[in-house]
Scaffold this motif. Structure first.
Motif, PDB file in Angstrom:
ATOM      1  N   SER A  20     -15.609  89.750  44.225  1.00  0.00           N
ATOM      2  CA  SER A  20     -15.162  89.985  45.564  1.00  0.00           C
ATOM      3  C   SER A  20     -14.790  88.510  46.039  1.00  0.00           C
ATOM      4  O   SER A  20     -13.752  88.326  46.452  1.00  0.00           O
ATOM      5  CB  SER A  20     -16.163  90.584  46.529  1.00  0.00           C
ATOM      6  N   ALA A  21     -15.570  87.485  45.740  1.00  0.00           N
ATOM      7  CA  ALA A  21     -15.504  86.103  46.177  1.00  0.00           C
ATOM      8  C   ALA A  21     -14.311  85.423  45.247  1.00  0.00           C
ATOM      9  O   ALA A  21     -13.347  84.911  45.833  1.00  0.00           O
ATOM     10  CB  ALA A  21     -16.733  85.287  45.890  1.00  0.00           C
ATOM     11  N   VAL A  22     -14.384  85.724  44.031  1.00  0.00           N
ATOM     12  CA  VAL A  22     -13.339  85.202  43.236  1.00  0.00           C
ATOM     13  C   VAL A  22     -11.961  85.773  43.335  1.00  0.00           C
ATOM     14  O   VAL A  22     -11.865  87.123  43.095  1.00  0.00           O
ATOM     15  CB  VAL A  22     -13.811  85.108  41.650  1.00  0.00           C
ATOM     16  N   LEU A  24      -7.524  85.574  44.791  1.00  0.00           N
ATOM     17  CA  LEU A  24      -6.364  84.693  44.961  1.00  0.00           C
ATOM     18  C   LEU A  24      -6.669  83.426  45.799  1.00  0.00           C
ATOM     19  O   LEU A  24      -6.205  82.401  45.460  1.00  0.00           O
ATOM     20  CB  LEU A  24      -5.343  85.428  45.693  1.00  0.00           C
ATOM     21  N   GLY A  25      -7.958  83.583  46.448  1.00  0.00           N
ATOM     22  CA  GLY A  25      -8.457  82.349  47.195  1.00  0.00           C
ATOM     23  C   GLY A  25      -8.615  81.253  46.362  1.00  0.00           C
ATOM     24  O   GLY A  25      -8.453  80.062  46.442  1.00  0.00           O
ATOM     25  N   ASN A  26      -9.070  81.626  45.112  1.00  0.00           N
ATOM     26  CA  ASN A  26      -9.705  80.528  44.137  1.00  0.00           C
ATOM     27  C   ASN A  26      -8.619  79.881  43.602  1.00  0.00           C
ATOM     28  O   ASN A  26      -8.435  78.768  43.125  1.00  0.00           O
ATOM     29  CB  ASN A  26     -10.730  80.950  43.307  1.00  0.00           C
ATOM     30  N   PHE A 101      -2.047  92.242  53.586  1.00  0.00           N
ATOM     31  CA  PHE A 101      -1.234  91.047  53.115  1.00  0.00           C
ATOM     32  C   PHE A 101      -1.573  90.520  51.712  1.00  0.00           C
ATOM     33  O   PHE A 101      -0.682  90.355  50.725  1.00  0.00           O
ATOM     34  CB  PHE A 101      -0.985  90.016  54.026  1.00  0.00           C
ATOM     35  N   TYR A 102      -2.970  90.504  51.256  1.00  0.00           N
ATOM     36  CA  TYR A 102      -3.430  90.387  50.086  1.00  0.00           C
ATOM     37  C   TYR A 102      -2.817  91.027  48.978  1.00  0.00           C
ATOM     38  O   TYR A 102      -2.545  90.615  47.810  1.00  0.00           O
ATOM     39  CB  TYR A 102      -4.822  90.409  50.136  1.00  0.00           C
ATOM     40  N   ASN A 103      -2.681  92.373  49.295  1.00  0.00           N
ATOM     41  CA  ASN A 103      -2.310  93.422  48.321  1.00  0.00           C
ATOM     42  C   ASN A 103      -0.705  93.068  47.973  1.00  0.00           C
ATOM     43  O   ASN A 103      -0.263  93.136  46.734  1.00  0.00           O
ATOM     44  CB  ASN A 103      -2.443  94.711  49.008  1.00  0.00           C
ATOM     45  N   PHE A 216     -14.913  79.963  53.620  1.00  0.00           N
ATOM     46  CA  PHE A 216     -15.445  81.260  54.332  1.00  0.00           C
ATOM     47  C   PHE A 216     -14.504  82.434  53.694  1.00  0.00           C
ATOM     48  O   PHE A 216     -15.095  83.379  53.182  1.00  0.00           O
ATOM     49  CB  PHE A 216     -15.175  81.474  55.662  1.00  0.00           C
ATOM     50  N   PHE A 217     -13.308  82.043  53.393  1.00  0.00           N
ATOM     51  CA  PHE A 217     -12.466  83.370  52.764  1.00  0.00           C
ATOM     52  C   PHE A 217     -12.626  83.426  51.302  1.00  0.00           C
ATOM     53  O   PHE A 217     -12.919  84.403  50.982  1.00  0.00           O
ATOM     54  CB  PHE A 217     -10.927  82.599  52.824  1.00  0.00           C
ATOM     55  N   SER A 218     -13.026  82.282  50.663  1.00  0.00           N
ATOM     56  CA  SER A 218     -13.174  82.320  49.317  1.00  0.00           C
ATOM     57  C   SER A 218     -14.591  82.930  49.022  1.00  0.00           C
ATOM     58  O   SER A 218     -14.588  83.787  47.960  1.00  0.00           O
ATOM     59  CB  SER A 218     -13.358  80.757  48.652  1.00  0.00           C
ATOM     60  N   GLY A 222     -18.193  86.705  56.683  1.00  0.00           N
ATOM     61  CA  GLY A 222     -17.657  86.802  57.880  1.00  0.00           C
ATOM     62  C   GLY A 222     -16.946  88.163  58.524  1.00  0.00           C
ATOM     63  O   GLY A 222     -16.786  88.264  59.493  1.00  0.00           O
ATOM     64  N   MET A 223     -16.993  89.074  57.445  1.00  0.00           N
ATOM     65  CA  MET A 223     -16.290  90.187  57.801  1.00  0.00           C
ATOM     66  C   MET A 223     -17.280  91.338  57.186  1.00  0.00           C
ATOM     67  O   MET A 223     -16.680  92.733  57.347  1.00  0.00           O
ATOM     68  CB  MET A 223     -14.905  90.540  57.143  1.00  0.00           C
ATOM     69  N   GLY A 224     -18.408  91.027  56.993  1.00  0.00           N
ATOM     70  CA  GLY A 224     -19.241  92.318  56.556  1.00  0.00           C
ATOM     71  C   GLY A 224     -19.111  92.817  55.025  1.00  0.00           C
ATOM     72  O   GLY A 224     -19.726  93.822  54.716  1.00  0.00           O
TER      73      GLY A 224
HETATM   74  N1  PFF Z   1     -12.689  86.030  48.407  1.00  0.00           N
HETATM   75  C1  PFF Z   1     -11.334  86.424  48.102  1.00  0.00           C
HETATM   76  C2  PFF Z   1     -10.466  85.456  47.534  1.00  0.00           C
HETATM   77  O1  PFF Z   1     -11.071  84.454  47.511  1.00  0.00           O
HETATM   78  O2  PFF Z   1      -9.318  85.530  47.101  1.00  0.00           O
HETATM   79  C3  PFF Z   1     -10.677  87.292  49.495  1.00  0.00           C
HETATM   80  C4  PFF Z   1     -11.557  87.834  50.349  1.00  0.00           C
HETATM   81  C5  PFF Z   1     -12.122  89.054  49.711  1.00  0.00           C
HETATM   82  C6  PFF Z   1     -11.753  87.782  51.385  1.00  0.00           C
HETATM   83  C7  PFF Z   1     -13.058  90.006  50.358  1.00  0.00           C
HETATM   84  C8  PFF Z   1     -12.662  88.450  52.265  1.00  0.00           C
HETATM   85  C9  PFF Z   1     -13.318  89.669  51.623  1.00  0.00           C
HETATM   86  F1  PFF Z   1     -14.157  90.245  52.282  1.00  0.00           F
END
Ligand code: PFF
Length: 469
Positions: A20-22, A24-26, A101-103, A216-218, A222-224
């Motif tokens: 989940s963490a890794v 597009l953000g990374n 938007f991520y999709n 936070f995003f990465s 913050g969104m559960g």
């Molecule tokens: N962490 C993901 C990224 O870095 O691309 C984006 C993301 C996924 C943010 C899931 C929030 C989330 F709940």
């Protein structure tokens, strides 16, 4: 309540949460944020935020999830604080907005994989043509949402965990190969210098708040998302060590993505790191021509490999984004998982249409907003960028309420007790000091202040940090 399923073991959870963490953000966002925010100076701030502030938030989210075994809305209710369930609703809203938007971007990445596989190195120069080709990108984004929905519909161990167990190792192997390759290119060293030597003059309000938002995003905080994943974790697992592994994997892969990216860019610019293409274009505009310069056969292999890697990384993240609203509907309305998945995925796809249309196809959505709203130098922003900026600001807000709740409403001793399952020595550990400080002092103060800084900066064009210092 029906059997909700769960992760088979600690490793399964760590891989799914790291998945989940890794994302597009990374690989897409981190390198250009580093480029914009002063190279290594940004990296240092980012690391400090990850370990001192985000880690306690992550442990707290997982603990709330595991204690209640519910989705983010149900979790606050199950603890007996109905009035705080708004945090869960806010989280679900964020998840829906982000996935919408991520999709779209994930669809671009997948589309690039196909284009490069066919040897189309010109695609970078035709990026805006590509993003305005609504049939093509529409199809890619439907495919991506379909793959996400398929995995989530298979449940926790049979879907989410299984996908993470295949995709995460593949991703780590692929990115390692690409780093080794990029180190062998001429001018790699100039790229690495740009990445690793700090330029302190670039640190301003934007860079500081950018580092925290990126962290936070990465880390998907913050969104559960981690309340939800935490709700499937076993009572005997040590959630502090799990959170450390998840954070290390996320930070590690972001860092490695930079090690891969900057030598490629330096190779392309023959060592000149001054006029870099910044922003999203770094990947979608610059890289294809880099791959073209590598040569026709090797370029196709490396290029397609790269965008496949990006798609894999995105997929384990879209899965977690979809799981949050799905878990809510399954838990609270007793709807079957497969039905909930189809319903939610369809709604989110529709909400994502303006982002899909807003990169060239529709003039209106391509210039939908003029931000900052009340500034002398507003610039128009497309719908997707506006959504992205709004959603990651909301994550800070969500994080603020989560720590406030844990520290002052649910109370530290309850948090301590939950964390102690699977970590007998927790009460005497350093981790406890860090986490308690995080939820009572550092988290609430810092997140609140930075939320204000970000809102003023993004939406009103006021740089508070520069005004004060
Ligand atoms: N962490 C993901 C990224 O870095 O691309 C984006 C993301 C996924 C943010 C899931 C929030 C989330 F709940």
């Amino acid at each position: 309540m029906a059997n909700r399923g769960g992760f088979t073991n600690k490793l399964g959870f760590i891989l799914a949460a790291a998945g989940s963490a890794v994302g597009l953000g990374n690989i897409w966002k981190f390198p250009f944020e580093v480029g914009d925010g002063g190279g290594a100076a940004f990296v240092v701030m980012y690391l400090a935020f990850c370990f001192l502030l985000c880690l306690p938030v992550m442990v707290t989210e997982i603990a709330i999830g595991r204690k209640t075994q519910r989705n983010p809305v149900g979790a606050f209710k199950a603890l007996g604080y109905k009035n705080w369930a708004f945090i869960g609703f806010l989280g679900i809203l964020c998840g829906v907005l982000i996935l919408s938007f991520y999709n779209v971007i994930a669809g671009w990445a997948f589309g690039y994989f196909i284009e490069l596989l066919m040897g189309n190195f010109e695609i970078g120069n035709n990026f805006s043509e590509f993003t305005s080709n609504i049939l093509k990108i529409g199809l890619y984004s439907i495919l991506f949402m379909g793959a996400t929905a398929f995995i989530v519909s298979k449940g926790i161990s049979g879907g989410i965990e299984r996908a993470a167990k295949m995709l995460m190792p593949a991703l780590i192997i692929m990115i390692s190969c690409l780093v080794i390759y990029s180190f062998t290119l001429p001018h790699a060293i100039e790229g690495l210098k740009f990445y690793l030597i700090p330029d302190l003059s670039k640190i301003d309000g934007n860079a500081v708040s950018g580092a925290l938002r990126q962290a936070f995003f990465s880390l998907s905080l913050g969104m559960g998302a981690l309340i939800t994943y935490g709700s499937y974790v076993g009572k005997n697992d040590n959630i502090v060590s799990s959170a450390v592994y998840i954070t290390l994997t996320d930070v590690g892969i972001a860092f490695i993505a930079g090690l891969m990216m900057f030598p490629l860019v330096a190779f392309n610019n023959m060592g000149d790191m001054t006029n870099l293409q910044s922003g999203p274009g770094l990947i979608f505009v610059t890289l294809p021509s880099v791959f073209g310069n590598i040569g026709p056969v090797l370029g196709v292999i490396i290029g397609a490999f790269f965008f496949l890697l990006l798609s894999f990384a995105a997929l384990t993240s879209t899965v977690s984004l979809l799981e949050v609203p799905v878990a809510y509907i399954v838990d609270e309305f007793n709807v079957r998982r497969a039905r909930a998945v189809i319903l939610v995925a369809t709604i989110i796809f529709i909400i994502g249409l303006p982002s899909l249309l807003g990169n060239g196809y529709s003039d209106f959505f391509s210039n939908a907003f003029t931000i900052p709203f009340f500034s002398d130098q507003p610039s128009s922003s497309d719908f997707l960028s506006f959504m992205a900026g709004t959603a990651d600001t909301l994550l800070l807000f969500g994080g603020f309420f989560i720590v406030l709740f844990a520290g002052y409403i649910w109370k530290k001793h309850n948090l301590d007790e939950e964390i102690s399952f699977g970590y007998a020595n927790y009460k005497n550990s350093f981790a406890r000091i860090l986490i308690n400080l995080g939820v009572t002092v550092v988290g609430p103060i810092l997140l609140f202040l930075l939320f204000i800084v970000v809102v003023l900066n993004n939406f009103f064009g006021i740089d508070l940090i520069q005004k004060i210092f």
